[in-house]
Write a protein that holds these residues in place. Structure first.
Motif, PDB file in Angstrom:
ATOM      1  N   ILE F  53      41.972  60.363  42.502  1.00 61.55           N
ATOM      2  CA  ILE F  53      43.084  61.168  43.037  1.00 61.55           C
ATOM      3  C   ILE F  53      44.324  61.108  42.132  1.00 61.55           C
ATOM      4  O   ILE F  53      44.796  62.138  41.644  1.00 61.55           O
ATOM      5  N   TYR F  54      44.864  59.908  41.919  1.00 63.38           N
ATOM      6  CA  TYR F  54      46.063  59.807  41.076  1.00 63.38           C
ATOM      7  C   TYR F  54      45.827  60.349  39.661  1.00 63.38           C
ATOM      8  O   TYR F  54      46.778  60.760  38.988  1.00 63.38           O
ATOM      9  N   ARG F  56      44.231  63.007  38.787  1.00 66.94           N
ATOM     10  CA  ARG F  56      44.131  64.463  38.725  1.00 66.94           C
ATOM     11  C   ARG F  56      45.319  65.056  37.956  1.00 66.94           C
ATOM     12  O   ARG F  56      46.402  64.480  37.919  1.00 66.94           O
ATOM     13  N   GLU F  57      45.107  66.231  37.400  1.00 65.26           N
ATOM     14  CA  GLU F  57      46.215  66.949  36.751  1.00 65.26           C
ATOM     15  C   GLU F  57      47.016  67.722  37.807  1.00 65.26           C
ATOM     16  O   GLU F  57      46.634  67.797  38.962  1.00 65.26           O
ATOM     17  N   GLY F  58      48.123  68.316  37.369  1.00 65.64           N
ATOM     18  CA  GLY F  58      48.838  69.240  38.245  1.00 65.64           C
ATOM     19  C   GLY F  58      50.093  68.689  38.883  1.00 65.64           C
ATOM     20  O   GLY F  58      50.928  69.441  39.364  1.00 65.64           O
ATOM     21  N   LEU F  59      50.221  67.356  38.913  1.00 64.90           N
ATOM     22  CA  LEU F  59      51.457  66.731  39.390  1.00 64.90           C
ATOM     23  C   LEU F  59      51.807  65.602  38.417  1.00 64.90           C
ATOM     24  O   LEU F  59      50.920  64.916  37.912  1.00 64.90           O
ATOM     25  N   LYS F  62      55.821  60.971  38.831  1.00 66.17           N
ATOM     26  CA  LYS F  62      56.996  60.955  39.703  1.00 66.17           C
ATOM     27  C   LYS F  62      56.757  61.773  40.970  1.00 66.17           C
ATOM     28  O   LYS F  62      57.122  61.365  42.077  1.00 66.17           O
ATOM     29  N   GLN F  63      56.133  62.951  40.786  1.00 65.08           N
ATOM     30  CA  GLN F  63      55.855  63.781  41.967  1.00 65.08           C
ATOM     31  C   GLN F  63      54.877  63.082  42.915  1.00 65.08           C
ATOM     32  O   GLN F  63      55.052  63.114  44.133  1.00 65.08           O
ATOM     33  N   ARG F  64      53.840  62.442  42.325  1.00 61.93           N
ATOM     34  CA  ARG F  64      52.880  61.733  43.186  1.00 61.93           C
ATOM     35  C   ARG F  64      53.571  60.605  43.974  1.00 61.93           C
ATOM     36  O   ARG F  64      53.275  60.386  45.150  1.00 61.93           O
TER      37      ARG F  64
END
Lengths: 140, 140, 140, 140, 140, 140
Positions: F53-54, F56-59, F62-64
Motif C-alpha cells: 500500500i505505502y 503505491r504511486e500517486g501520493l 507526506k500525503q500518505r
C-alpha cells in the motif's frame, strides 16, 4: 419470576468463569463497584445478558465467546476485551483460536484495532500462564 | 511469488462460494466494478484477505465466517454483511447459528445494530431459500 | 464582532461552571495546555460551542447537558465525559438523572459503554462529594 | 414472572405511541418482520428495553426520548432515529426541542451526523404534520 | 462581526465549488432543505466550517480536501463523502489522488469502508466525466 | 516472492523513520512485542501495509501521512496516532501541517477527537523537540 432468570444467568456465567477465580471476581467486582450508584446494573448483566441471551440454544459457549471477542475488538473496547478473553479461555477457546480471531479481523477493521487487541490478549495469556501452540503459527 | 498467494486466495475464496453462484459473482462483481478506477483492489482482496489471512491455520471456515459477521454487525456495514452472511452459509454456518450470533450481540452493541442485521439476514435467507430450524428458537 | 460571540460564550460557560471551581479550571486548562500549539482552539470552544450553540434558545441548560452526556457515552470518549458530567451537575442535573441517562443507553449502545461511563460518573460524584438519592434507585 | 415485565413494557411503550398509530405499528412491524427468524427479539424489546429500562424511575419520558435521540444521532443509525423522533414527539418533545438537540450535537459529532439527522427529522415532521415554532429559531 | 466571517466563508466555499455548478448547488441545497426547520445550520457551515476553519492558513485547499475525505471514508458517511469528493476535485485533487487516498486507508479501516468509498468515487467521476490516469495505477 | 514485498516494505518504512531512531524502534517494538503470540503480524505490516500500500504511486509520503493521521484522529486511536504523528514528521510534514490537519477535523468529528489528538501531537512535538511556526497560527 426474575429470580429464575437471575439463577439461570448466574449458572451460565459460572460456565464462563469456573476455572478462573480471577475473572469471576472481575464480574462480581464490576457489580460491586457500581453498587452504590447503579445497583441494578449487576442484576441486568446476570438476568438479561447471561440469563436471557447467553442461555439461548443454537450456539456453543465457545462460539458465543468468539462473537463477543470479535465485537469488542471491532469496537476497541479494551477493558471489556480483557475480561472476555479471560472468559473465552474458560469457555474453551484456545489461545490460538483467540489470536487467530483477532488476526482475522485485519481486513475488516484494519491493523490498529488488531494490534491493540493482541496486546490485551498477550497480557491475559501472561496472567493465566497459557501459551500459543507453536505449530499453528508456523505459517511464515 | 505473488501468483502463489493469488492462487491460494482464489482457492480459499472458492471454499466460501462453491455452492452459490450468486455470491461468487458478488465477489467478482466488486472487483469488476472497480476495475477502471482501482484495478489492484480485487488483487488485494484475493491475495491479502483470502490468500494471507483466510488461509491461515487455527480457525475453521465456519469460525472465520462467525468472526467476520460479528465484526460487520458491530460496524453496521450492511452491504458487506449481506455478502458475508451469504459466504457464511456456504462455509457451513446454519441459519440458526447466524441468527443466534447476531442476537448474541444485543448486550454488546444494543438493539439497533442487531435489528438492522437481522433484516439483512432475513433477506439473504429468502434469496437462498433457507429457513430457521424451529426447535432452536423455541426458547419462549 | 468576534468579541461579542466570545463574551456570550464565556457567559454561557459560566452557567455550567459557576459553583465548581474545579471544572471551570478544566475548561481553561484545556485551552492553556494547547496555547502553544493551537492557540485558536480555546477561542473556537468559547465562541462557537458556547457562544453560538449552547447559547441558542429552545433547550434548558439541563437538557443540553443531557444531550452532551448521551453523545459522549455513546462515543466512549471518557476524558470529555468526565468534564461534562461535572458541568452537567453544575447545570442542575441530579446524580440520579445522570446515572439514569447512562443506564437508559444499555439498549442502544450495549453494556460496555454504559459500564465504563458509570465508573466515570462514580469518580466525578466522589470528587464532588455528591451521592445518589436512594429512593430513585430502589427498583430491585 | 416474565409476563409481568412484558406487561410493564407494553404499558410503557404505549406511553410513547398512544397518539400516533403510525409508529406503534412500526414497533409491532419490527417484531412481526422478524417473527419467522428471530421470534424472541420482539419479546426482549418489550421486556428488557421497555419493561426494565424505560420503566425505571428518575427520568421523565421526555428525558428518555432526548437521551435516545442523542445516542442515535451520534451513531448515525437513521432507520432507528426515524422511529425514535416519532416516539419522542408522542412522549411530549416539541419539534423545536428535537431540532435543538440535534443541532446541539455539532460540537460533539461534527456537521455530517447532524445534517443527516435533521433530514430525518424533517421527514418525520412532514409525515406527522407538525411544524417548528418560529420564534425559538429566530437567533439569526 | 458575523457578516465578515460569513463573507470569508462564502469566498472560501467558492474556491471549492467554482468550476462545478453541481456541487455548489449541493451546498446551497443542504441549507435550503433545512431552511424551515433549522435555518441557522447553513449559516454555521459557512461561518464556522468555511469562514473559521477552512480559511485558516497552514494547509492548501488540496490538503484540506484530502483530510476531509480521509475522515469521511473512515466514518463511512457516504452522502457527505460524495459531496466532498466533488469539492476535492474542484480544489485540485486529481482522480488518482482521491482513489489512492481511499486505497491507502485499507490498513487503517479495513476493506469494507474502502470498497464503499471507491464506489462513491466512481459515481462522482462518472458524473463529472473525469477518468483515472492509467499510468499511476500500473502497479500490478 | 514474499521476500521482495518484504524488502520493498522495509525500504518504504525506512523513508518514514530514517531520521528518528525513536519511532523506528517503535515499529520494531510492536512486532517484537507480539513475536511470541502473533509472529506474522510484523510481516503483514511490512509486506502488506508498507510493501503493497505505502509503496503505491500517486501520493507523496507526506500525503500518505496526512491521510493516515486524519483517519486515526477520526477513529480516536491514540496509541497509533502517536506513532503516525512521529512518522509524519519524519516524512516531511511540518508541525503546523499536523496541527492544522487535526484542527481542520472539528467540523467533521467534533471537538473531543480534536482535543485528544492535539494533546498527543503536543506530546510528540515535545519529545522530538520541534515547535510550531508562530506566524502560521496568527489568525486570531
Amino acid at each position: 419470576m426474575n429470580n429464575e432468570r437471575y439463577q439461570q444467568g448466574l449458572d451460565k456465567l459460572t460456565e464462563y468463569t469456573l476455572n478462573a477465580n480471577e475473572e469471576t471476581s472481575t464480574h462480581h467486582k464490576i457489580a460491586e463497584d457500581l453498587e452504590d450508584i447503579a445497583p441494578d446494573i449487576g442484576k441486568y448483566i446476570i438476568e438479561f445478558a447471561y440469563g436471557d441471551i447467553y442461555s439461548r440454544e443454537g450456539l456453543s459457549n465457545k462460539q458465543r465467546a468468539l462473537v463477543t471477542i470479535s465485537s469488542l475488538v471491532t469496537q476497541g473496547r479494551e477493558p471489556q476485551l480483557e475480561l472476555h478473553i479471560n472468559t473465552g479461555l474458560t469457555a474453551g477457546l484456545t489461545p490460538t483460536e483467540i489470536v487467530e480471531s483477532i488476526t482475522h479481523l485485519i481486513p475488516y477493521t484494519g491493523f490498529p484495532s488488531v494490534l491493540n487487541a493482541l496486546q490485551v490478549a498477550k497480557k491475559v495469556f501472561n496472567v493465566r500462564g497459557v501459551t500459543i501452540e507453536k505449530t499453528a503459527q508456523a505459517t511464515g
